[in-house]
Design a protein around this motif. Structure first.
Motif, short mmCIF file in Angstrom:
data_model
loop_
_atom_site.label_atom_id
_atom_site.label_comp_id
_atom_site.label_asym_id
_atom_site.label_seq_id
_atom_site.Cartn_x
_atom_site.Cartn_y
_atom_site.Cartn_z
N THR A 290 0.77 -1.15 -0.15
CA THR A 290 0.08 -0.14 -0.05
C THR A 290 0.63 1.26 0.03
O THR A 290 0.45 2.36 -0.61
CB THR A 290 -0.96 0.07 1.35
OG1 THR A 290 -1.78 -1.22 1.15
CG2 THR A 290 -2.03 1.17 1.04
N LEU A 291 2.06 1.34 0.72
CA LEU A 291 2.99 2.38 0.62
C LEU A 291 3.52 2.58 -0.83
O LEU A 291 3.48 3.82 -1.14
CB LEU A 291 3.91 2.15 1.69
CG LEU A 291 3.70 2.16 3.17
CD1 LEU A 291 4.74 1.82 4.29
CD2 LEU A 291 3.14 3.63 3.43
N VAL A 292 3.70 1.44 -1.53
CA VAL A 292 4.25 1.76 -2.69
C VAL A 292 3.24 2.09 -3.76
O VAL A 292 3.53 2.99 -4.55
CB VAL A 292 4.69 0.42 -3.33
CG1 VAL A 292 5.10 0.42 -4.93
CG2 VAL A 292 6.13 -0.04 -2.61
N LEU A 293 1.88 1.59 -3.50
CA LEU A 293 0.79 2.14 -4.21
C LEU A 293 0.51 3.44 -4.02
O LEU A 293 0.05 4.40 -5.14
CB LEU A 293 -0.31 1.27 -4.07
CG LEU A 293 -1.80 1.58 -4.70
CD1 LEU A 293 -1.83 1.52 -6.13
CD2 LEU A 293 -2.90 0.83 -4.13
N LYS A 294 0.52 4.02 -2.81
CA LYS A 294 0.21 5.38 -2.51
C LYS A 294 1.31 6.42 -3.45
O LYS A 294 1.12 7.21 -3.86
CB LYS A 294 0.37 5.68 -0.97
CG LYS A 294 -0.65 5.28 -0.12
CD LYS A 294 -0.67 5.25 1.35
CE LYS A 294 -0.62 6.67 1.66
NZ LYS A 294 -1.87 7.41 1.70
N GLY A 295 2.61 5.82 -3.20
CA GLY A 295 3.46 6.67 -4.17
C GLY A 295 3.39 6.59 -5.50
O GLY A 295 3.45 7.70 -6.15
N ASN B 17 -4.09 -2.42 1.90
CA ASN B 17 -4.53 -2.02 3.16
C ASN B 17 -5.61 -0.94 3.11
O ASN B 17 -5.00 0.31 3.01
CB ASN B 17 -3.49 -1.71 4.30
CG ASN B 17 -4.05 -1.50 5.69
OD1 ASN B 17 -5.01 -0.93 5.87
ND2 ASN B 17 -3.31 -1.74 6.87
N LEU B 18 -6.68 -1.20 3.13
CA LEU B 18 -7.80 -0.05 2.68
C LEU B 18 -7.58 1.13 3.47
O LEU B 18 -7.89 2.38 3.28
CB LEU B 18 -9.17 -0.60 2.69
CG LEU B 18 -10.21 0.46 1.61
CD1 LEU B 18 -9.65 0.76 0.50
CD2 LEU B 18 -11.35 -0.46 1.83
N THR B 19 -7.33 1.10 5.00
CA THR B 19 -7.34 1.96 5.80
C THR B 19 -6.32 3.11 5.60
O THR B 19 -6.06 4.18 5.99
CB THR B 19 -7.32 1.31 7.34
OG1 THR B 19 -5.87 0.71 7.50
CG2 THR B 19 -8.45 0.41 7.57
N MET B 20 -5.20 2.58 4.78
CA MET B 20 -3.96 3.48 4.30
C MET B 20 -4.39 4.17 3.30
O MET B 20 -3.46 5.38 3.10
CB MET B 20 -2.67 2.63 4.55
CG MET B 20 -2.42 2.11 5.64
SD MET B 20 -1.13 0.69 5.26
CE MET B 20 0.38 1.79 4.61
N LEU B 21 -5.39 4.11 2.79
CA LEU B 21 -5.65 5.17 1.39
C LEU B 21 -6.76 6.28 1.86
O LEU B 21 -7.59 6.05 2.63
CB LEU B 21 -6.19 4.30 0.40
CG LEU B 21 -5.40 3.20 -0.32
CD1 LEU B 21 -6.10 2.36 -1.42
CD2 LEU B 21 -4.15 3.75 -0.76
N ASN B 22 -6.39 7.31 1.31
CA ASN B 22 -7.38 8.39 1.41
C ASN B 22 -8.46 8.49 0.24
O ASN B 22 -8.33 7.57 -0.68
CB ASN B 22 -6.74 9.68 1.59
CG ASN B 22 -5.86 9.97 0.26
OD1 ASN B 22 -6.37 9.82 -0.86
ND2 ASN B 22 -4.72 10.63 0.67
N GLU B 23 -9.37 9.16 0.58
CA GLU B 23 -10.53 9.10 -0.43
C GLU B 23 -9.93 9.58 -1.82
O GLU B 23 -10.67 8.96 -2.83
CB GLU B 23 -11.51 10.27 0.07
CG GLU B 23 -12.51 9.82 1.31
CD GLU B 23 -13.38 8.59 0.81
OE1 GLU B 23 -13.80 8.41 -0.38
OE2 GLU B 23 -13.34 7.78 1.72
N LYS B 24 -9.05 10.36 -2.12
CA LYS B 24 -8.55 10.93 -3.43
C LYS B 24 -8.04 9.66 -4.12
O LYS B 24 -8.20 9.35 -5.20
CB LYS B 24 -7.49 12.04 -3.38
CG LYS B 24 -6.98 12.43 -4.53
CD LYS B 24 -6.01 13.62 -4.49
CE LYS B 24 -5.22 13.90 -5.73
NZ LYS B 24 -4.18 15.03 -5.49
N GLU B 25 -7.12 8.99 -3.08
CA GLU B 25 -6.55 7.79 -3.75
C GLU B 25 -7.28 6.67 -4.06
O GLU B 25 -7.27 5.87 -5.27
CB GLU B 25 -5.43 7.15 -2.76
CG GLU B 25 -4.18 8.18 -2.71
CD GLU B 25 -3.57 8.10 -1.23
OE1 GLU B 25 -2.59 8.32 -0.86
OE2 GLU B 25 -4.22 7.30 -0.15
#
Length: 598
Positions: free
Chosen positions: A427-432, A554-562
């Motif tokens: 999820t950290l990689v995905l957020k980046g 990990n869905l809790t780590m993503l914000n609405e925009k993501e």
């Protein structure tokens, strides 16, 4: 077959005969690009290391291989018993090969290399760090050809036309654009040493390299005439006739340096010191003015034209269909079907090969299961070729060369029940990846200024990756093709402003040695987003089309925009790829691309 140690002993014997104290062998051919033919694969032949970036230094008592962090683990494994030791390039406090030479050789020592495979820039750096010891440099020393008796010959495959419906501009227009830039720069001649520049300018492609559609060739562009150096038997007659119409003179490949030496000494020549060999520079007549810069075609072809961009959009659909069919096939294999990494790589190629205009893979496919994924450039063909299990992560980095574009995409999927640690890393990689994909930035922004967007979330968790975030991509040429790049390194590539029409990769990652690797990669195209009172702002459009494994998020780590971005991206994949799948495949893709539950 002689062993690595026997080869090393022979080279040392030749060094002694020629009073050479250190011999340098770079991973290079006479064009000094990233990709080299088997004929020039000296380093794998000599020491067994198969990575795509390395330099060897040999003395009477030392043999070392310098490579970067992508290959540290691989190099340790492949160099075992070869007589060569690993030197980690880029590590803080660790000298590079030229600094090592300066620090370890005596005064007035002699260093030698083959000037065909050593760039002007490399020689200058070596000279600058060894000058204080009065070290002599010999640039015409080939200690390999006589020893390598079973060396593979260069390809004899013919070049072929790259039609205007794919490339968007004819040869005459491209040549005219180059000459216009030469006039602006007050240049009489332009030496093109990178085959991809030649291919782009002449609208041809070749088969001299395994993964790039290149014909090994040089060109000298003059204001009235173009000298084209290539093996004449590789140019079909129909192409040769079109060259005649444009006053393009074909000459033997090996005569390049000889013709350079005949240019007028009172003229000016433009060349790139990074891709021009010492041999060719030494051929330039005394008194001729040399202007150094990246080549004009490199700048021009980095910005894709409208026709190329339209073709890229279409080729991404074809590539996405092949990948969807592959992943559907993989998920529906019997549990007891023990597939290997290499079998998966071959299956991906099989699905891509069904597409029209497909030429071959754009690089050696990476299929890495479990701990093999921690090797960023792992290859099942030269690695362990592990059996795919059901308890770790599987990373697949692959791409295709098509007449209508080049693709490069990486997906990491879980083959079992993902751990909390794996999900967090993924999820950290995905957020980046999403952070860079959704970037908005002013015109003139450079690659190194954008790199933090992909690393931010990893850095906040004490994590990082050792390679760049993004590389330029060619059009039916090289999968790695600048000048643009996105990287924390402030080199020429990452200092290049990102312009509308540039195609770039977006590939943050995390590698845990002995455990797994995670990389998520898409290709993105820069476009004009909006103009405000503060100037023109740019953005990226993600063009790769393959689902991202939601079971690893990990869905809790993503914000609405993501979440909104990922849902929208998945909807686009289903809309564009779904119509080309079977009913069963379509239902499968529908589940893979359904909206996240939140």
């Amino acid at each position: 077959m002689i062993s690595a140690n026997e080869k090393l002993a022979h080279i040392r014997s030749e060094m002694q005969k020629n009073s050479i104290d250190a011999y340098i062998i770079p991973y290079a051919d006479p064009h000094l690009g990233e990709y080299i033919p088997d004929h020039w694969q000296i380093i794998p032949w000599l020491c067994g290391f198969t990575g795509s970036a390395a330099t060897l230094v040999i003395t009477d008592s030392f043999a070392g291989l310098w490579t970067d962090s992508r290959y540290f683990i691989q190099a340790e494994q492949q160099l075992a018993g070869s007589g060569f030791e690993l030197k980690k390039a880029g590590n803080t406090g660790s000298p590079d090969y030229s600094q090592w030479i300066a620090g370890n050789l005596n005064e007035k020592s002699v260093v030698a290399f083959d000037g065909r495979t050593f760039s002007v820039s490399m020689k200058r750096k070596l000279e600058s760090v060894t000058a204080r010891k009065n070290i002599s440099i010999l640039s015409d020393c080939d200690l390999i050809s006589e020893l390598w008796t079973d060396r593979l010959p260069l390809s004899s495959e013919k070049a072929f036309d790259h039609p205007i419906e794919f490339c968007g501009k004819d040869r005459a227009r491209k040549i005219s654009e180059i000459r216009e830039q030469m006039k602006i720069m007050n240049i009489d001649y332009h030496l093109l040493t990178s085959p991809e520049d030649v291919m782009w300018m002449l609208n041809i492609r070749g088969k001299d390299l395994k993964y790039s559609s290149l014909l090994l060739s040089f060109v000298i562009v003059g204001m009235d005439q173009i000298l084209f150096f290539a093996e004449e038997n590789k140019i079909p007659m129909v192409l040769a006739r079109t060259f005649d119409d444009l006053n393009i003179i074909m000459l033997p490949y090996e005569e390049t340096d000889g013709m350079i030496s005949t240019l007028p000494s009172d003229s000016t020549i433009l060349l790139n010191p990074l891709s021009t060999s010492v041999l060719l520079q030494n051929a330039i007549p005394p008194g001729m003015k040399i202007v150094e810069d990246i080549s004009i075609p490199t700048k021009l072809k980095s910005v894709k034209n409208k026709v190329e961009l339209e073709n890229i959009s279409r080729v991404m659909v074809k590539d996405g269909v092949a990948l969807s069919k592959f992943f559907y096939w993989f998920e529906n294999q019997p549990p007891d079907n023990q597939l290997t990494e290499l079998q998966l790589a071959e299956k991906i190629l099989e699905f891509r090969a069904k597409n029209t205009a497909f030429l071959g893979p754009s690089f050696s496919t990476i299929v890495a299961y479990g701990e093999n994924g921690a090797l960023p450039h792992y290859s099942p063909a030269t690695g362990s070729n592990s059996i795919i299990g059901n308890e770790s992560l599987l990373m697949i980095d692959s791409g295709g060369q098509y007449l209508d574009g080049t693709t490069d995409i990486t997906r990491t999927i879980s083959t079992g029940k993902a751990t909390a640690k794996q999900k967090k890393d993924f999820t950290l990689v995905l957020k980046g990846m999403i952070g860079l994909a959704t970037a908005r930035f002013p015109s003139g922004t450079k690659g190194y200024q954008l790199d933090i967007l992909a690393r931010k979330f990893l850095w906040e968790n004490g994590l990082n990756y050792g390679h760049g975030t993004g590389h330029g991509v060619g059009f039916c040429l090289n999968v790695h093709e600048g000048p643009q790049s996105i990287s924390p390194m402030t080199n020429n590539g990452s200092k290049t402003p990102i312009e509308p029409g540039m195609l770039i990769s977006n590939e943050p990652a995390i590698y845990r040695e002995g455990e797994y690797g995670i990389r998520t990669e898409n290709l993105i195209v820069c476009y004009e987003y909006e103009e405000t009172e503060f100037g023109q702002f740019l953005g990226f459009d993600t063009v790769s089309l393959c689902y991202i494994d939601k079971s690893l998020i990990n869905l809790t780590m993503l914000n609405e925009k993501e979440i909104k971005w990922l849902d929208s991206y998945h909807m686009e994949i289903f809309d564009k790829v779904g119509p080309f799948l079977s009913e069963a495949e379509n239902e499968w893709l529908k589940k893979k691309t359904s909206a996240l539950q939140h």
